[in-house]
Each structure stands twice: as structure tokens, then as C-alpha cells.
Design a protein around this motif. Structure first.
Motif, PDB file in Angstrom:
ATOM      1  N   LYS A 262     -45.565  15.950 -58.475  1.00 30.95           N
ATOM      2  CA  LYS A 262     -44.679  15.391 -59.501  1.00 30.95           C
ATOM      3  C   LYS A 262     -43.569  16.394 -59.759  1.00 30.95           C
ATOM      4  CE  LYS A 262     -44.440  14.282 -64.473  1.00 30.95           C
ATOM      5  NZ  LYS A 262     -45.181  14.057 -65.739  1.00 30.95           N
ATOM      6  N   ASP A 267     -38.333  16.389 -68.594  1.00 26.54           N
ATOM      7  CA  ASP A 267     -38.923  15.169 -69.153  1.00 26.54           C
ATOM      8  C   ASP A 267     -38.599  15.067 -70.639  1.00 26.54           C
ATOM      9  OD1 ASP A 267     -40.372  12.942 -69.770  1.00 26.54           O
ATOM     10  OD2 ASP A 267     -42.359  13.861 -69.477  1.00 26.54           O
ATOM     11  N   LYS A 274     -39.288  12.147 -76.678  1.00 32.27           N
ATOM     12  CA  LYS A 274     -40.198  13.147 -77.237  1.00 32.27           C
ATOM     13  C   LYS A 274     -39.552  13.792 -78.467  1.00 32.27           C
ATOM     14  CE  LYS A 274     -42.371  14.599 -72.835  1.00 32.27           C
ATOM     15  NZ  LYS A 274     -43.757  14.186 -73.096  1.00 32.27           N
ATOM     16  N   MET A 282     -40.431  21.174 -71.432  1.00 28.30           N
ATOM     17  CA  MET A 282     -40.515  20.112 -70.427  1.00 28.30           C
ATOM     18  C   MET A 282     -39.726  20.369 -69.144  1.00 28.30           C
ATOM     19  SD  MET A 282     -42.801  18.002 -70.636  1.00 28.30           S
ATOM     20  CE  MET A 282     -44.066  18.750 -71.624  1.00 28.30           C
ATOM     21  N   ASP A 285     -42.126  20.285 -66.019  1.00 30.08           N
ATOM     22  CA  ASP A 285     -42.722  19.029 -65.559  1.00 30.08           C
ATOM     23  C   ASP A 285     -42.546  18.787 -64.051  1.00 30.08           C
ATOM     24  OD1 ASP A 285     -44.354  16.977 -66.392  1.00 30.08           O
ATOM     25  OD2 ASP A 285     -42.707  15.616 -66.879  1.00 30.08           O
ATOM     26  N   ASN A 342     -43.988   2.356 -72.007  1.00 31.97           N
ATOM     27  CA  ASN A 342     -43.668   3.680 -72.551  1.00 31.97           C
ATOM     28  C   ASN A 342     -42.940   4.458 -71.450  1.00 31.97           C
ATOM     29  OD1 ASN A 342     -43.727   6.381 -73.433  1.00 31.97           O
ATOM     30  ND2 ASN A 342     -45.529   5.983 -74.683  1.00 31.97           N
ATOM     31  N   ASP A 344     -42.157   7.421 -71.392  1.00 36.34           N
ATOM     32  CA  ASP A 344     -42.634   8.803 -71.265  1.00 36.34           C
ATOM     33  C   ASP A 344     -43.814   8.909 -70.299  1.00 36.34           C
ATOM     34  OD1 ASP A 344     -42.616  11.488 -71.715  1.00 36.34           O
ATOM     35  OD2 ASP A 344     -43.546  11.400 -73.702  1.00 36.34           O
ATOM     36  N   GLU A 346     -43.839   8.594 -67.145  1.00 35.50           N
ATOM     37  CA  GLU A 346     -42.956   8.474 -65.982  1.00 35.50           C
ATOM     38  C   GLU A 346     -43.534   9.106 -64.719  1.00 35.50           C
ATOM     39  OE1 GLU A 346     -42.820  10.895 -68.054  1.00 35.50           O
ATOM     40  OE2 GLU A 346     -42.635  12.625 -66.725  1.00 35.50           O
ATOM     41  N   THR A 371     -48.194  17.534 -63.602  1.00 36.09           N
ATOM     42  CA  THR A 371     -48.311  17.793 -65.043  1.00 36.09           C
ATOM     43  C   THR A 371     -48.251  16.425 -65.717  1.00 36.09           C
ATOM     44  OG1 THR A 371     -45.920  18.139 -64.978  1.00 36.09           O
ATOM     45  CG2 THR A 371     -47.297  20.112 -65.035  1.00 36.09           C
ATOM     46  N   LEU A 372     -49.371  15.686 -65.626  1.00 33.40           N
ATOM     47  CA  LEU A 372     -49.272  14.253 -65.891  1.00 33.40           C
ATOM     48  C   LEU A 372     -49.493  13.849 -67.346  1.00 33.40           C
ATOM     49  CD1 LEU A 372     -48.463  12.004 -63.952  1.00 33.40           C
ATOM     50  CD2 LEU A 372     -50.831  11.288 -63.878  1.00 33.40           C
ATOM     51  N   THR A 373     -50.471  14.469 -68.020  1.00 36.37           N
ATOM     52  CA  THR A 373     -50.755  13.991 -69.383  1.00 36.37           C
ATOM     53  C   THR A 373     -51.108  15.106 -70.363  1.00 36.37           C
ATOM     54  OG1 THR A 373     -53.157  13.681 -69.056  1.00 36.37           O
ATOM     55  CG2 THR A 373     -51.715  11.830 -68.474  1.00 36.37           C
ATOM     56  N   GLY A 374     -50.608  14.961 -71.594  1.00 32.50           N
ATOM     57  CA  GLY A 374     -51.052  15.800 -72.690  1.00 32.50           C
ATOM     58  C   GLY A 374     -52.533  15.562 -72.971  1.00 32.50           C
ATOM     59  N   MET A 377     -54.857  17.983 -71.464  1.00 30.97           N
ATOM     60  CA  MET A 377     -54.941  19.253 -72.185  1.00 30.97           C
ATOM     61  C   MET A 377     -55.845  19.109 -73.406  1.00 30.97           C
ATOM     62  SD  MET A 377     -50.900  20.117 -72.003  1.00 30.97           S
ATOM     63  CE  MET A 377     -51.011  21.758 -72.700  1.00 30.97           C
ATOM     64  N   VAL A 432     -49.088   2.225 -69.242  1.00 31.04           N
ATOM     65  CA  VAL A 432     -49.884   3.027 -70.175  1.00 31.04           C
ATOM     66  C   VAL A 432     -51.139   2.266 -70.586  1.00 31.04           C
ATOM     67  CG1 VAL A 432     -48.211   4.580 -71.232  1.00 31.04           C
ATOM     68  CG2 VAL A 432     -48.319   2.208 -71.986  1.00 31.04           C
ATOM     69  N   ALA A 461     -51.324  19.691 -66.203  1.00 29.42           N
ATOM     70  CA  ALA A 461     -50.494  19.867 -67.407  1.00 29.42           C
ATOM     71  C   ALA A 461     -50.889  21.125 -68.187  1.00 29.42           C
ATOM     72  CB  ALA A 461     -50.593  18.635 -68.301  1.00 29.42           C
TER      73      ALA A 461
HETATM   74  N1  BES Z   1     -44.979  15.449 -68.723  1.00 29.84           N
HETATM   75  C1  BES Z   1     -45.779  14.792 -69.679  1.00 29.84           C
HETATM   76  C2  BES Z   1     -47.174  15.389 -69.806  1.00 29.84           C
HETATM   77  C3  BES Z   1     -47.245  16.788 -70.343  1.00 29.84           C
HETATM   78  C4  BES Z   1     -47.443  17.018 -71.684  1.00 29.84           C
HETATM   79  C5  BES Z   1     -47.174  17.881 -69.481  1.00 29.84           C
HETATM   80  C6  BES Z   1     -47.515  18.314 -72.162  1.00 29.84           C
HETATM   81  C7  BES Z   1     -47.258  19.169 -69.973  1.00 29.84           C
HETATM   82  C8  BES Z   1     -47.438  19.380 -71.311  1.00 29.84           C
HETATM   83  C9  BES Z   1     -45.943  13.324 -69.287  1.00 29.84           C
HETATM   84  O1  BES Z   1     -44.881  12.762 -68.609  1.00 29.84           O
HETATM   85  C10 BES Z   1     -46.095  12.552 -70.552  1.00 29.84           C
HETATM   86  O2  BES Z   1     -45.173  12.503 -71.305  1.00 29.84           O
HETATM   87  N2  BES Z   1     -47.271  11.958 -70.743  1.00 29.84           N
HETATM   88  C11 BES Z   1     -47.535  11.189 -71.910  1.00 29.84           C
HETATM   89  C12 BES Z   1     -48.243   9.931 -71.467  1.00 29.84           C
HETATM   90  C13 BES Z   1     -48.335   8.887 -72.543  1.00 29.84           C
HETATM   91  C14 BES Z   1     -46.959   8.359 -72.868  1.00 29.84           C
HETATM   92  C15 BES Z   1     -49.223   7.777 -72.060  1.00 29.84           C
HETATM   93  C16 BES Z   1     -48.419  12.016 -72.827  1.00 29.84           C
HETATM   94  O3  BES Z   1     -49.254  12.772 -72.346  1.00 29.84           O
HETATM   95  O4  BES Z   1     -48.236  11.936 -74.031  1.00 29.84           O
END
Ligand code: BES
Ligand code: MN
Ligand code: ZN
Length: 496
Positions: A262, A267, A274, A282, A285, A342, A344, A346, A371-374, A377, A432, A461
Motif C-alpha cells: 500500500k 492519507d 480525518k 499520515m 501510509d 467511507n 478513508d 482507501e 498500513t491498513l487500519t487503526g 493498532m 467498510v 499500521a
Molecule cells: N491509513 C489508515 C490506517 C492507519 C491509521 C494507519 C493509523 C496508521 C495509523 C487507513 O487508510 C484508514 O484510514 N483506515 C480507517 C478505516 C475505517 C474508515 C474503516 C481506520 O482505521 O480508521
């Protein structure tokens, strides 16, 4: 910078700094040798409590006439039972960061003894890669470089290690260290300088220098190639998207390993914008795409006998009058329609199209890093990547490679129910899945685009980025993924 591996007694090593690892338990190996030539000073420091040997704990000392090195840096390895490539990397990083604070001509690193669970190869790789990686910091201050790599670094191994084995491992540590520098530099580069076109250009330069075939698709080609999801994400940005195709072939008619990354160079979230707080870091990303480029660079430099297809999906995710809207429906390369709820979410959209391409190119095994999802984490913290897969055997191979390489990954389940959360009223799938199990529903989305081919998704991520600066890490990009990719390719070459 020169990087060498020698056999020598510690007494005779000429260096500005001699780094000597010390375990938290018995004083063995190089620490014991040092204890002997100093008339027991390591033991005395241990008894006085100045030297506990805790992981990455540092004790700098000035040497006396007993040694040719000017200074000594004792670095803790932690408990012998816990020693692995991860611990060694951290100890090496701490020591490397310390000695590179000032310019020196020569740094020597005494390599500790292997353990029943850890070969010479793993010890040299863990420690050497950590030292090398720390020779580069994240800063871009005027007249104030944050690291000064020495002119030469020598790894000092005992005469009991087979010489060619030590040389091969030392060389691989250097190559992995260099790849980690590349990944960290790319991740740390501000998004005004690193955007899809400039990233693709960097990929071309890297490919040229290591002999990898590199093709770049621009927005016109992407349209012709029906990469509708990726183009949808990119359409809000003034910066056009790119897909980079890297081909490294050195495995005759062996199967192809596809590595996908990715590469969202920034982002913002798009129209699902955001907050400032969420957006600040970001630029990170694109760490998955950077890891793939670094991994391919290392694989090519090592001439590993494998066939690798590397795919970098490069876009910027921005809001604008042309941006993707909620309710829009995109068509992926494999024909599936996707309802956008959504903007975000993406990363999964851009990966969908390149996953389809890897399948068409007949890749036998797929690994994507993103780095797909918060949510990942929230589930696993900042030090562990989530591992999701459609194939237990392939998942286990990737898990073992990562664990051996010293990068922490942990499996998350892929039960069918999670996929049901992506049902759309209008399209084949929505992008989503709602509030719960966000890391898994993202992976379930990706699964729509991998046919039934063995595939692993690493959600990096957490570990790709560090918001804190510390002795065993720098703030910013960490270089996560390189060591897993190289170890996996190394094993792939042997097993396939
Ligand atoms: N790039 C982010 C994920 C991310 C978050 C990476 C924090 C590093 C640190 C990803 O594109 C994103 O925004 N994911 C969303 C998904 C949601 C909209 C379903 C998220 O994790 O909130
Ligand atoms: Mn996002
Ligand atoms: Zn993102």
C-alpha cells in the motif's frame, strides 16, 4: 561506508569504538574475553551494579593500555533465554545510534556466541542489521545531520565460526540494513516531496541500480488496465497515481512470489476527512510500498534464487471537487463492484486492483503489506503486525519467517461471518464493515480479489511508524517488513 567481518582477539582490534554485548546472566563469549584482558573489570562492573546487561542498556568506557581500541561500549543483551534476532537488533540499534552521534573512522562490533536456539547466522544478522539500521536518522535539519556513519564498521567474530558462514551473514546484515535505510528514508520524506510520481521515479532508480525490471503505469495506462478502484481513490488529488511493477527473476521455472504494498503517500481521509490529530502522521501510509521496494532491493542485491513480482500501488488520498463520494460505486479490475461508504477506507481499494493483477500474472503465493487500519493498532498495539490469510499453511510460513527475522506478527481470525459485514445493498461488496473487527473486515475485503491463491495480508499500521524517539528506535519510519520479506524469500528459494 565499509562493512567487514574479521576474526581477531578483542585485545588487538583497532577502533574508535569497540562494542561488546553483555548478557544479563553469565559473562560469556566476548564479554568474558574482555573480562580476561582487563583483569576482571567486567565482573567488577557487574558486582557494583553498574552493568546489569538489561536489553539495550549502554555503558561507555575509556580503554586502558590493555586494548588497541580507544573506547568501549558495553551493550546489554537481556536474558540469555530471551535472546533472538529481535533482541539483538534492538541492542545493535541502541549501540549504533550511540556511536554514530559523532563522526568516527572505525567502529568494531564483537559478535556474541550463538545459543541452542540461535545460530551464528542469526546472531550476526540480528546484531549487524541493528547497528547498520541505526546509522541513519529521520532528521532534515540544516547543518546538523543526526547520524554520522563511521567510515568503516567491522564485525569481530570468534575463530570457531565457519568463515564463509560469517561472511555471508555479515553481508546480508549490510544489505538488509541498507534496505531499511531506504524504507525509513521514504517513509520519513515529507509528502510535498514524496508523491506517487516521485515515489515511482525512486523505484526506477533503485531497480536500475540493482538490476530489477521496473515498469511504471501512469493514469492513462491504469484506465486502460481497468484499475477502477485505485483510480477512484486517486481522483480527488492533484497528484496522479502510479502503479510500479517490479520483476526480479532468478529462479528458473520456480513459482513466483508476489509482494504488494500500500503506497498512499498522504492519507487525508478524502471527503471522510480525518482530524488534524489523525492526519499528522499520515505521510507514513506508504510504508507497505516502501517495505516492498526495500525488500526487492535486498533480494536482488543478495541474488536470491527466486522469482519475485513486486507491486507498488501509489496514490494520494485527498478531498476536492473531483473526489470520490460516499455512495459512489467503483469497478475493480476483476469486475467486482464496490460501494464506497467511507473514503478513508482507501488502502483496501488500491490493493484490490493490484491483487487482481498479481493473480492474473500467475503468482503462486501472495504477501501484501499495508498500513491498513487503526483497528489493528487497537487490537495488537504499536509493536505487532496483524496477519490475516486465506491459507493456513502459507500463513504459518510467513509467521515463522517474520518471527525468526525478529519482526512481531500475530494472526487474526478470518471467519466467514466477518465477510458478511461487507454486504452492500447495491454492489457486490461495500468498502467498510462497521464499528467492530475493523482489521479483519478490511482483510475480508481484500480476500475478494485473491481468487483462491495462497495469500497473506500483514496490517503494519502499528509497527511501521514510531511516534516516540528512544534508545532502541528513532521517531518516524521503522523499516518494518524488510527483514520478514528477505527471510521469507530466502526460505522460498530453499523450499520451492
Ligand atoms: N491509513 C489508515 C490506517 C492507519 C491509521 C494507519 C493509523 C496508521 C495509523 C487507513 O487508510 C484508514 O484510514 N483506515 C480507517 C478505516 C475505517 C474508515 C474503516 C481506520 O482505521 O480508521
Ligand atoms: Mn484512510
Ligand atoms: Zn490509509
Amino acid at each position: 561506508m565499509k562493512w567487514n567481518c574479521i576474526t581477531s582477539s578483542l585485545r588487538n582490534v583497532e577502533a574508535d569504538w569497540l562494542i561488546v554485548p553483555v548478557s544479563e546472566d553469565a559473562i560469556t563469549g566476548p564479554a568474558q574475553e574482555l573480562d580476561q584482558i582487563t583483569g576482571g573489570s567486567v565482573s567488577r562492573l557487574r558486582e557494583s551494579g553498574d552493568l546489569r546487561g538489561k536489553l539495550a542498556e549502554l555503558l561507555p568506557l575509556v580503554t586502558g593500555p590493555y586494548a588497541s581500541a580507544k573506547r568501549l561500549l558495553l551493550v546489554g543483551l537481556g536474558k540469555a533465554d530471551d535472546l533472538d534476532r529481535r533482541a539483538l537488533y534492538r541492542a545493535g540499534f541502541a549501540a549504533g545510534k550511540y556511536v554514530a552521534a559523532r563522526k568516527h573512522a572505525r567502529v568494531a562490533v564483537a559478535v556474541p556466541e550463538p545459543t541452542p536456539r540461535l545460530s551464528w547466522r542469526d546472531v550476526i544478522l540480528g546484531l549487524g542489521t541493528g547497528v547498520y539500521a541505526a546509522y541513519r536518522g529521520p532528521g532534515i535539519r540544516q547543518n546538523q545531520p543526526d547520524r554520522h556513519a563511521p567510515d568503516e564498521t567491522v564485525l569481530v567474530v570468534s575463530s570457531s565460526v565457519p568463515n564463509d558462514e560469517a561472511l555471508v551473514a555479515a553481508r546480508r546484515a549490510e544489505v538488509e540494513g541498507r534496505a531499511i535505510h531506504l524504507v525509513r528514508d521514504l517513509v520519513n520524506e515529507p509528502p510535498c516531496d514524496l508523491y506517487p510520481e516521485s515515489f515511482a521515479h525512486r523505484a526506477e532508480l533503485v531497480s536500475q541500480s540493482v538490476g530489477v525490471e521496473c515498469t511504471v503505469w501512469d493514469e492513462k495506462r491504469l484506465l486502460a488496465e481497468r484499475m477502477g478502484c485505485l483510480l477512484g481513490v486517486a481522483q480527488g488529488s492533484a497528484r496522479p497515481p502510479r502503479v510500479v511493477i517490479l520483476r526480479y527473476r532468478n529462479g528458473d521455472d520456480k513459482p513466483t512470489l508476489a509482494l504488494l504494498g500500500k503506497g498512499v503517500t498522504f492519507d487525508s481521509g478524502g471527503l471522510s476527512l480525518k482530524t488534524t490529530e489523525q492526519m499528522q502522521d499520515m505521510k507514513c501510509d506508504m510504508a507497505g510500498a516502501a517495505a516492498v521496494l526495500g525488500g526487492v532491493q535486498a533480494i536482488a542485491e543478495l541474488r536470491l534464487p527466486v522469482n519475485v513480482l513486486g507491486l507498488l500501488a501509489l496514490v494520494e488520498n485527498m478531498p476536492s471537487g473531483q473526489a470520490l463520494k460516499l455512495g459512489d460505486v467503483l469497478r475493480a479490475r476483476n469486475g467486482k463492484t464496490v460501494e464506497i461508504l467511507n473514503t478513508d477506507a482507501e488502502g483496501r481499494l488500491i490493493l484490490a486492483d493490484v491483487l487482481c493483477y498479481a493473480i492474473e500474472q500467475n503468482a503462486a503465493h501472495l504477501l501484501d503489506l499495508a498500513t491498513l487500519t487503526g483497528a489493528c493498532m487497537v487490537a495488537l498495539g504499536t509493536e505487532v503486525a496483524g496477519l490475516m490469510s486465506n491459507n493456513d499453511a502459507w500463513a504459518e510460513r510467513v509467521r515463522q519467517a517474520a518471527t525468526n527475522a525478529g519482526e512481531q506478527v500475530w494472526p487474526l481470525p478470518m471467519f466467514r461471518e466477518y465477510g458478511d459485514l461487507l454486504r452492500s445493498h447495491v454492489a457486490d461488496v461495500k468498502n467498510v464493515g462497521g464499528r467492530y473487527a475493523g482489521a479483519i473486515t478490511a482483510a475480508k475485503f481484500l480476500e475478494h480479489f485473491v481468487a483462491d491463491r495462497p495469500w497473506v495480508h500483514l496490517d503494519i499500521a502499528g509497527p511501521a511508524w514510531s511516534s516516540e524517539d528512544g534508545p532502541v528506535r528513532d521517531a518516524g519510519g521503522t523499516g518494518f517488513g524488510v527483514r520478514t520479506i528477505v527471510e521469507l524469500a530466502h526460505r522460498y528459494a530453499q523450499e520451492m
